[in-house]
Design a protein around this motif. Sequence first.
Motif, PDB file in Angstrom:
ATOM      1  N   PHE A  38       0.831  -1.204   0.000  1.00 36.81           N
ATOM      2  CA  PHE A  38       0.000   0.000   0.000  1.00 36.81           C
ATOM      3  C   PHE A  38       0.865   1.254   0.000  1.00 36.81           C
ATOM      4  N   LEU A  39       1.916   1.260   0.808  1.00 43.66           N
ATOM      5  CA  LEU A  39       2.800   2.417   0.868  1.00 43.66           C
ATOM      6  C   LEU A  39       3.579   2.587  -0.435  1.00 43.66           C
ATOM      7  N   LEU A  40       4.035   1.479  -0.994  1.00 39.91           N
ATOM      8  CA  LEU A  40       4.752   1.548  -2.272  1.00 39.91           C
ATOM      9  C   LEU A  40       3.838   2.061  -3.379  1.00 39.91           C
ATOM     10  N   ASP A  41       2.624   1.532  -3.420  1.00 37.92           N
ATOM     11  CA  ASP A  41       1.673   1.960  -4.448  1.00 37.92           C
ATOM     12  C   ASP A  41       1.275   3.427  -4.279  1.00 37.92           C
ATOM     13  N   SER A  42       1.390   3.936  -3.055  1.00 41.77           N
ATOM     14  CA  SER A  42       1.023   5.325  -2.786  1.00 41.77           C
ATOM     15  C   SER A  42       2.132   6.299  -3.185  1.00 41.77           C
ATOM     16  N   GLY A  43       3.261   5.773  -3.628  1.00 43.87           N
ATOM     17  CA  GLY A  43       4.328   6.626  -4.132  1.00 43.87           C
ATOM     18  C   GLY A  43       5.185   7.286  -3.079  1.00 43.87           C
ATOM     19  N   LEU A  44       5.271   6.690  -1.890  1.00 44.69           N
ATOM     20  CA  LEU A  44       6.150   7.270  -0.885  1.00 44.69           C
ATOM     21  C   LEU A  44       7.605   7.170  -1.346  1.00 44.69           C
ATOM     22  N   ASP A  45       8.425   8.054  -0.825  1.00 42.13           N
ATOM     23  CA  ASP A  45       9.774   8.198  -1.367  1.00 42.13           C
ATOM     24  C   ASP A  45      10.777   7.208  -0.794  1.00 42.13           C
ATOM     25  N   ALA A  46      10.464   6.588   0.323  1.00 38.54           N
ATOM     26  CA  ALA A  46      11.307   5.545   0.907  1.00 38.54           C
ATOM     27  C   ALA A  46      10.492   4.799   1.954  1.00 38.54           C
ATOM     28  N   ILE A  47      10.907   3.578   2.253  1.00 34.81           N
ATOM     29  CA  ILE A  47      10.228   2.734   3.240  1.00 34.81           C
ATOM     30  C   ILE A  47      11.213   2.400   4.356  1.00 34.81           C
ATOM     31  N   TYR A  48      10.777   2.588   5.595  1.00 37.21           N
ATOM     32  CA  TYR A  48      11.610   2.310   6.766  1.00 37.21           C
ATOM     33  C   TYR A  48      10.903   1.260   7.617  1.00 37.21           C
ATOM     34  N   VAL A  49      11.435   0.057   7.634  1.00 41.00           N
ATOM     35  CA  VAL A  49      10.805  -1.038   8.368  1.00 41.00           C
ATOM     36  C   VAL A  49      11.535  -1.293   9.685  1.00 41.00           C
ATOM     37  N   CYS A  50      10.819  -1.937  10.601  1.00 45.46           N
ATOM     38  CA  CYS A  50      11.398  -2.331  11.901  1.00 45.46           C
ATOM     39  C   CYS A  50      11.943  -1.126  12.658  1.00 45.46           C
ATOM     40  N   ALA A  51      11.247   0.000  12.533  1.00 54.04           N
ATOM     41  CA  ALA A  51      11.631   1.192  13.278  1.00 54.04           C
ATOM     42  C   ALA A  51      10.563   1.470  14.333  1.00 54.04           C
ATOM     43  N   GLY A  52      10.374   2.743  14.692  1.00 56.91           N
ATOM     44  CA  GLY A  52       9.459   3.053  15.782  1.00 56.91           C
ATOM     45  C   GLY A  52       8.039   2.605  15.525  1.00 56.91           C
ATOM     46  N   ALA A  53       7.482   2.972  14.361  1.00 54.06           N
ATOM     47  CA  ALA A  53       6.114   2.553  14.041  1.00 54.06           C
ATOM     48  C   ALA A  53       6.010   1.047  13.878  1.00 54.06           C
ATOM     49  N   GLY A  54       7.124   0.403  13.554  1.00 58.45           N
ATOM     50  CA  GLY A  54       7.154  -1.047  13.402  1.00 58.45           C
ATOM     51  C   GLY A  54       7.443  -1.794  14.690  1.00 58.45           C
ATOM     52  N   GLU A  55       7.328  -1.094  15.835  1.00 52.53           N
ATOM     53  CA  GLU A  55       7.526  -1.703  17.163  1.00 52.53           C
ATOM     54  C   GLU A  55       8.854  -2.452  17.234  1.00 52.53           C
ATOM     55  N   PHE A  56       9.909  -1.768  16.815  1.00 47.32           N
ATOM     56  CA  PHE A  56      11.263  -2.326  16.817  1.00 47.32           C
ATOM     57  C   PHE A  56      11.598  -3.044  18.110  1.00 47.32           C
ATOM     58  N   GLN A  57      11.203  -2.426  19.220  1.00 51.78           N
ATOM     59  CA  GLN A  57      11.627  -2.935  20.529  1.00 51.78           C
ATOM     60  C   GLN A  57      11.004  -4.289  20.867  1.00 51.78           C
ATOM     61  N   SER A  58       9.939  -4.688  20.157  1.00 45.43           N
ATOM     62  CA  SER A  58       9.231  -5.913  20.539  1.00 45.43           C
ATOM     63  C   SER A  58       9.399  -7.047  19.537  1.00 45.43           C
ATOM     64  N   LEU A  59      10.188  -6.830  18.482  1.00 45.68           N
ATOM     65  CA  LEU A  59      10.311  -7.846  17.443  1.00 45.68           C
ATOM     66  C   LEU A  59      11.341  -8.914  17.806  1.00 45.68           C
ATOM     67  N   THR A  60      11.036 -10.149  17.456  1.00 48.06           N
ATOM     68  CA  THR A  60      12.028 -11.204  17.567  1.00 48.06           C
ATOM     69  C   THR A  60      12.978 -11.108  16.385  1.00 48.06           C
ATOM     70  N   ARG A  61      14.090 -11.795  16.468  1.00 46.40           N
ATOM     71  CA  ARG A  61      15.048 -11.788  15.367  1.00 46.40           C
ATOM     72  C   ARG A  61      14.448 -12.374  14.091  1.00 46.40           C
ATOM     73  N   VAL A  62      13.679 -13.440  14.236  1.00 47.83           N
ATOM     74  CA  VAL A  62      13.044 -14.057  13.070  1.00 47.83           C
ATOM     75  C   VAL A  62      12.052 -13.091  12.444  1.00 47.83           C
ATOM     76  N   GLU A  63      11.255 -12.408  13.262  1.00 51.36           N
ATOM     77  CA  GLU A  63      10.308 -11.438  12.734  1.00 51.36           C
ATOM     78  C   GLU A  63      11.028 -10.307  12.014  1.00 51.36           C
ATOM     79  N   TYR A  64      12.113  -9.842  12.592  1.00 49.60           N
ATOM     80  CA  TYR A  64      12.898  -8.767  11.984  1.00 49.60           C
ATOM     81  C   TYR A  64      13.372  -9.186  10.589  1.00 49.60           C
ATOM     82  N   GLU A  65      13.947 -10.362  10.496  1.00 53.51           N
ATOM     83  CA  GLU A  65      14.452 -10.833   9.207  1.00 53.51           C
ATOM     84  C   GLU A  65      13.321 -10.985   8.189  1.00 53.51           C
TER      85      GLU A  65
END
Length: 322
Positions: A38-65
């Motif tokens: 959805f974000l890619l199709d909306s034409g955003l200029d870059a994608i940042y995963v596993c950061a604050g909105a992605g609840e970085f602090q609660s992800l397991t290593r497998v989920e992160y990968e």
Amino acid sequence: MAQNRQNRQIKGILGFPVAPFNTHDQLDHAALQENIQFLLDSGLDAIYVCAGAGEFQSLTRVEYETIVEMAVSLSGGKAPVFTGVGGNIAEALELARISQAKGADGYLILPPYLINAEQAGLYDYFKAIIESTELDAIIYQRDNAVLSLGTLRRLTELSQLIGLKDGVGTMETNVEFVQTLGARLSWVNGMPFAELTYPAYRPLGFNAYSSAISNYIPHISRLFYCAVQQNNQELLTELYTEVIFPINNIRKQRKGYAVALIKAGMEIMGLSVGARVRPPLIPVEPEHYKELEQALKRALDRFPVQSTPLEKEELHYGKSTR
């Protein structure tokens, strides 16, 4: 990609996908794919995963990968993919290596866990992560990681460092940074609900910002961004009054709504993300959820989604120039 680093300027609207969880508190792969696409199709200029909105602090290593792999695969080079790395230094270095191995374009370095460090310690922390790979690196300045000009200047000696994202909001410091270091770095507004402050950041030389609302009303993010670029004060006033202030007033009601309200907005807009967040975050309370539904209805009544996507440079007040 160091040879192309001079062309890696950070500009425009930066999207931060969430990490959707199902009723069993497991990563929902289908919802994650939907969110990123959805974000890619909306034409955003870059994608940042596993950061604050992605609840970085609660992800397991497998989920992160898994999240990084999916983002890189879905992007297919259409938009840069950055990851969030941080926490203790050993973990941050491992996440940086994973990001490189999975094909990310770079990473956003989050503040170190808990510690309030001297400038020398912050320099050593960021330096170790930045030079651990050849990926582009952006420092996220906020909370317990606030840099002095001297420290940031030293870090610019590392060619991998391409940007600073500011989440502190001390404008005199930002002026000093930009006036001293200029085009050596890209400058990103990372304040909570960055649409509130981007018009103040833009004249300083900040050409990008992270948009929470782009997860569910990206057409309004783009409309706002273009209004700032065009100095369209009439449109900016209406966007603040009809969209930004109402959503921000809800966001301020509880700690952690900066993330939970994104998921609620996505659910209201029909994206299958669900509204679950992991502790210590709390979900949006029913009365605030209802307020958000009403705020989004009013926003869409005034600024409906275009039936066909508009080019970034073609957005004007209420219509395209086609």
